[in-house]
Design an enzyme around this catalytic site. Sequence first.
Site, PDB file in Angstrom:
ATOM      1  N   LEU A  85       0.851  -1.181   0.000  1.00  0.00           N
ATOM      2  CA  LEU A  85       0.000   0.000   0.000  1.00  0.00           C
ATOM      3  C   LEU A  85       0.890   1.236   0.000  1.00  0.00           C
ATOM      4  CD1 LEU A  85      -2.660  -0.980   2.699  1.00  0.00           C
ATOM      5  CD2 LEU A  85      -3.172  -0.463   0.308  1.00  0.00           C
ATOM      6  N   ASP A  86       0.409   2.323  -0.601  1.00  0.00           N
ATOM      7  CA  ASP A  86       1.147   3.575  -0.549  1.00  0.00           C
ATOM      8  C   ASP A  86       1.239   4.053   0.892  1.00  0.00           C
ATOM      9  OD1 ASP A  86       1.475   3.755  -3.336  1.00  0.00           O
ATOM     10  OD2 ASP A  86      -0.531   4.620  -3.562  1.00  0.00           O
ATOM     11  N   PRO A  87       2.261   4.837   1.236  1.00  0.00           N
ATOM     12  CA  PRO A  87       2.406   5.318   2.615  1.00  0.00           C
ATOM     13  C   PRO A  87       1.169   6.036   3.150  1.00  0.00           C
ATOM     14  CG  PRO A  87       4.453   5.663   1.446  1.00  0.00           C
ATOM     15  CD  PRO A  87       3.455   5.181   0.416  1.00  0.00           C
TER      16      PRO A  87
END
Length: 245
Positions: A44-46
Amino acid sequence: MAIPKGLDPTGIILVDKPAGPSSFAVVADVRRRTQAKTGHAGTLDPFATGLLVLLSGRATKLASCFVGLDKRYLTEIDLTARTTTGDPEGEVLDRHAPLTGAALEDALAALRGEIELPIPAASAVKIGGERAYRLHRRGVDLEMPLRRSRVDSLDLVISREREQWDGLVALDLRVSSGTYVRAIAEALGGHCVSLRRTEVGPFRVEEADPENVLPVDDALARIGLTPAEAELVRRGGPRPVEARR
């Protein structure tokens, strides 16, 4: 410091990632705690939150069985502005009036089913042998390739708390693996303000517990694979149709 490569505990660990840390930081944290070899079945993106499926110990060799499962997301999109990254971390490219009413419904309808959208420039896809996000950070002008994906459902979530239209919409999506929700936001003329992964295949974020290790055979059964079928997939064989979602 050497990376732990222990083979126990072996199994699947479900983690609810908070906003901020990278998925790799979450993997590293679990690895430090368990002292076992640890991998993942998708990041997942940050800025995003939600379900990460991690593989521990001997289960890491079965990553190919868990990569490719369908996903479910909840996202809030600001339809009044596009950003350089498709999320709140990028710079605003332009501001405009948001899609509303029938125009918004038509745009959503066009994004259901089999779709092709450009991969976001701020992504880990390799362009000429280098990660796109690294080129993007250096200001390189990129023409990103299209990616075909499947959107099984894309529904507006009505918020009763919102008394007036502010250009924000909340969406509930069920999509094939590899679908960029940021690309869907871009296609709607906006960017993701928040993104939460709630499901990966049969696994739900409500089950997340970093202290609990799901037995491999139980996890495989939930995605429709026997140990023998899983071994075939691990060796590069086809995944049974019923185990692809």
